[in-house]
Design a protein around this motif. Structure first.
Motif, PDB file in Angstrom:
ATOM      1  N   UNK A 104     -23.598 -29.945 -10.211  1.00  0.00           N
ATOM      2  CA  UNK A 104     -23.158 -28.772  -9.263  1.00  0.00           C
ATOM      3  C   UNK A 104     -21.733 -28.965  -8.792  1.00  0.00           C
ATOM      4  N   UNK A 105     -20.887 -29.926  -9.320  1.00  0.00           N
ATOM      5  CA  UNK A 105     -19.711 -30.100  -8.760  1.00  0.00           C
ATOM      6  C   UNK A 105     -18.720 -29.398  -9.488  1.00  0.00           C
ATOM      7  N   UNK A 106     -17.955 -28.458  -9.155  1.00  0.00           N
ATOM      8  CA  UNK A 106     -17.476 -27.250  -9.926  1.00  0.00           C
ATOM      9  C   UNK A 106     -16.005 -27.807 -10.303  1.00  0.00           C
ATOM     10  N   UNK A 107     -15.754 -27.924 -11.584  1.00  0.00           N
ATOM     11  CA  UNK A 107     -14.368 -28.025 -12.151  1.00  0.00           C
ATOM     12  C   UNK A 107     -13.622 -26.915 -12.604  1.00  0.00           C
ATOM     13  N   UNK A 108     -14.302 -25.869 -12.752  1.00  0.00           N
ATOM     14  CA  UNK A 108     -13.842 -24.449 -12.915  1.00  0.00           C
ATOM     15  C   UNK A 108     -14.609 -23.468 -13.220  1.00  0.00           C
ATOM     16  N   UNK A 109     -14.383 -22.389 -12.446  1.00  0.00           N
ATOM     17  CA  UNK A 109     -15.191 -21.305 -12.340  1.00  0.00           C
ATOM     18  C   UNK A 109     -14.671 -20.203 -13.412  1.00  0.00           C
ATOM     19  N   UNK A 110     -13.853 -20.449 -14.275  1.00  0.00           N
ATOM     20  CA  UNK A 110     -13.320 -19.665 -15.275  1.00  0.00           C
ATOM     21  C   UNK A 110     -14.427 -19.047 -16.294  1.00  0.00           C
ATOM     22  N   UNK A 111     -14.641 -17.574 -16.346  1.00  0.00           N
ATOM     23  CA  UNK A 111     -15.649 -17.357 -17.198  1.00  0.00           C
ATOM     24  C   UNK A 111     -15.770 -17.669 -18.641  1.00  0.00           C
ATOM     25  N   UNK A 112     -14.488 -18.054 -19.096  1.00  0.00           N
ATOM     26  CA  UNK A 112     -14.638 -18.277 -20.471  1.00  0.00           C
ATOM     27  C   UNK A 112     -14.964 -19.807 -20.650  1.00  0.00           C
ATOM     28  N   UNK A 113     -15.017 -20.684 -19.573  1.00  0.00           N
ATOM     29  CA  UNK A 113     -15.301 -21.771 -19.815  1.00  0.00           C
ATOM     30  C   UNK A 113     -15.636 -22.592 -18.555  1.00  0.00           C
ATOM     31  N   UNK A 114     -16.672 -22.048 -18.125  1.00  0.00           N
ATOM     32  CA  UNK A 114     -17.225 -22.815 -16.719  1.00  0.00           C
ATOM     33  C   UNK A 114     -17.555 -24.362 -16.974  1.00  0.00           C
ATOM     34  N   UNK A 115     -16.989 -24.998 -16.065  1.00  0.00           N
ATOM     35  CA  UNK A 115     -17.392 -26.581 -16.073  1.00  0.00           C
ATOM     36  C   UNK A 115     -17.902 -27.168 -14.768  1.00  0.00           C
ATOM     37  N   UNK A 116     -18.980 -27.953 -14.903  1.00  0.00           N
ATOM     38  CA  UNK A 116     -19.456 -28.714 -13.856  1.00  0.00           C
ATOM     39  C   UNK A 116     -19.694 -30.084 -14.209  1.00  0.00           C
ATOM     40  N   UNK A 117     -19.368 -30.982 -12.983  1.00  0.00           N
ATOM     41  CA  UNK A 117     -19.869 -32.294 -13.242  1.00  0.00           C
ATOM     42  C   UNK A 117     -20.797 -32.778 -12.512  1.00  0.00           C
ATOM     43  N   UNK A 118     -21.328 -33.880 -12.793  1.00  0.00           N
ATOM     44  CA  UNK A 118     -22.702 -34.661 -12.063  1.00  0.00           C
ATOM     45  C   UNK A 118     -22.346 -34.967 -10.711  1.00  0.00           C
ATOM     46  N   UNK A 119     -22.923 -34.780  -9.668  1.00  0.00           N
ATOM     47  CA  UNK A 119     -22.724 -35.262  -8.103  1.00  0.00           C
ATOM     48  C   UNK A 119     -24.002 -36.296  -7.818  1.00  0.00           C
ATOM     49  N   UNK A 120     -23.502 -37.154  -7.250  1.00  0.00           N
ATOM     50  CA  UNK A 120     -24.580 -38.036  -6.458  1.00  0.00           C
ATOM     51  C   UNK A 120     -24.976 -37.559  -5.260  1.00  0.00           C
ATOM     52  N   UNK A 121     -26.245 -37.380  -5.150  1.00  0.00           N
ATOM     53  CA  UNK A 121     -26.922 -36.835  -3.819  1.00  0.00           C
ATOM     54  C   UNK A 121     -28.002 -37.712  -3.207  1.00  0.00           C
ATOM     55  N   UNK A 122     -27.617 -37.853  -1.944  1.00  0.00           N
ATOM     56  CA  UNK A 122     -28.861 -38.593  -1.065  1.00  0.00           C
ATOM     57  C   UNK A 122     -29.574 -37.719  -0.263  1.00  0.00           C
ATOM     58  N   UNK A 123     -30.603 -38.155  -0.019  1.00  0.00           N
ATOM     59  CA  UNK A 123     -31.540 -37.106   1.012  1.00  0.00           C
ATOM     60  C   UNK A 123     -31.818 -38.161   2.158  1.00  0.00           C
ATOM     61  N   UNK A 124     -32.039 -37.526   3.323  1.00  0.00           N
ATOM     62  CA  UNK A 124     -32.439 -38.178   4.629  1.00  0.00           C
ATOM     63  C   UNK A 124     -32.986 -36.983   5.588  1.00  0.00           C
ATOM     64  N   UNK A 125     -33.476 -37.404   6.773  1.00  0.00           N
ATOM     65  CA  UNK A 125     -33.851 -36.613   7.716  1.00  0.00           C
ATOM     66  C   UNK A 125     -33.202 -36.531   8.896  1.00  0.00           C
ATOM     67  N   UNK A 126     -32.935 -35.545   9.762  1.00  0.00           N
ATOM     68  CA  UNK A 126     -32.332 -35.535  10.734  1.00  0.00           C
ATOM     69  C   UNK A 126     -33.178 -34.700  11.921  1.00  0.00           C
ATOM     70  N   UNK A 127     -33.099 -35.334  13.168  1.00  0.00           N
ATOM     71  CA  UNK A 127     -33.849 -34.876  14.132  1.00  0.00           C
ATOM     72  C   UNK A 127     -33.132 -33.821  15.051  1.00  0.00           C
TER      73      UNK A 127
END
Length: 236
Positions: free
Chosen positions: A191-214
């Motif tokens: 879900x890392x956008x490289x282009x929103x061009x409707x003719x050739x939308x491109x997305x790259x991989x994104x590293x995601x970490x999870x945690x909890x906040x109070x």
């Protein structure tokens, strides 16, 4: 560096990271591509414009109210031939509330905050059919980093949902861009956008970490006596 906080709440939201033919799913929380697309629209950028400066922003999202996943079946016809198109299956989050955060250079973040207050294109929550139920901009936090800003921001859930919790703080899950040292244990999301061009939308991989906040809770705004006509007793 500054942090811009966004309140993403509405009757329906849909944050797709992948779509397969007529099946359009939603992630359980807003995606980086969806939020950056909303910011790009507020700035007035065209779909073919360069996104490098926005993609470089650090991103995190806190789930304040997870909502309910629902499914909708939609039909459509070609405008020219009136020929029926395949039945499409679309998924949404109902009654969800999130706090998204983007961190970057002070000037860039201030520009984004100003754009949200006077957007060129109105913001929507993943799809144009999903408008927000209130202002999106929660303001800029310049005194704290991404995680600290989410820890300090009061719980943004709906009043009816907050009434279930009476403590001074609440534990809320967060998904954030992984730091370089966190990449080996990070989950991957395209879900890392490289282009929103409707003719050739491109997305790259994104590293995601999870945690909890109070996060601190908000005082309840429900007053059970608000609609009562309480009169002072007459004195003798």
């Amino acid at each position: 560096m500054s942090v811009l906080l966004l309140r993403l709440a509405g009757p329906l939201q849909s944050w797709g990271a992948s779509a397969r033919f007529a099946r359009r799913t939603t992630e359980p929380a807003p995606t980086k591509s969806g939020v950056l697309g909303m910011l790009a629209g507020a700035l007035g950028r065209d779909r073919g414009d360069d996104l490098a400066d926005l993609a470089a922003l650090r991103f995190a999202v806190r789930t304040d109210q997870p909502g309910t996943r629902i499914r909708d079946l939609q039909t459509a016809h070609h405008g020219d031939t009136d020929k029926a198109m395949p039945l499409s299956e679309r998924f949404y989050l109902a009654d969800a509330v999130f706090v998204a955060a983007v961190e970057g250079p002070d000037g860039t973040v201030d520009e984004l905050a100003a754009a949200l207050r006077a957007p060129v294109h109105l913001p929507y929550l993943g799809r144009r059919s999903c408008p927000p139920s209130g202002p999106v901009d929660l303001g800029v936090r310049s005194e704290a980093g991404l995680r600290a800003a989410l820890e300090r921001e009061p719980w943004q859930a709906a009043p009816w949902y907050r009434r279930r919790h009476h403590a001074a703080s609440v534990a809320l899950p967060v998904q954030a861009d992984a730091e370089p040292a966190e990449q080996p244990r990070a989950d991957l999301l395209r879900d890392l956008p490289l282009s929103f061009d409707p003719r050739h939308r491109r997305y790259a991989l994104r590293g995601v970490v999870s945690f909890v906040v109070n996060a601190p809770t908000l005082a309840s705004d429900h007053d059970p006596t608000a609609h009562l006509n309480l009169l002072e007793p007459e004195s003798d």
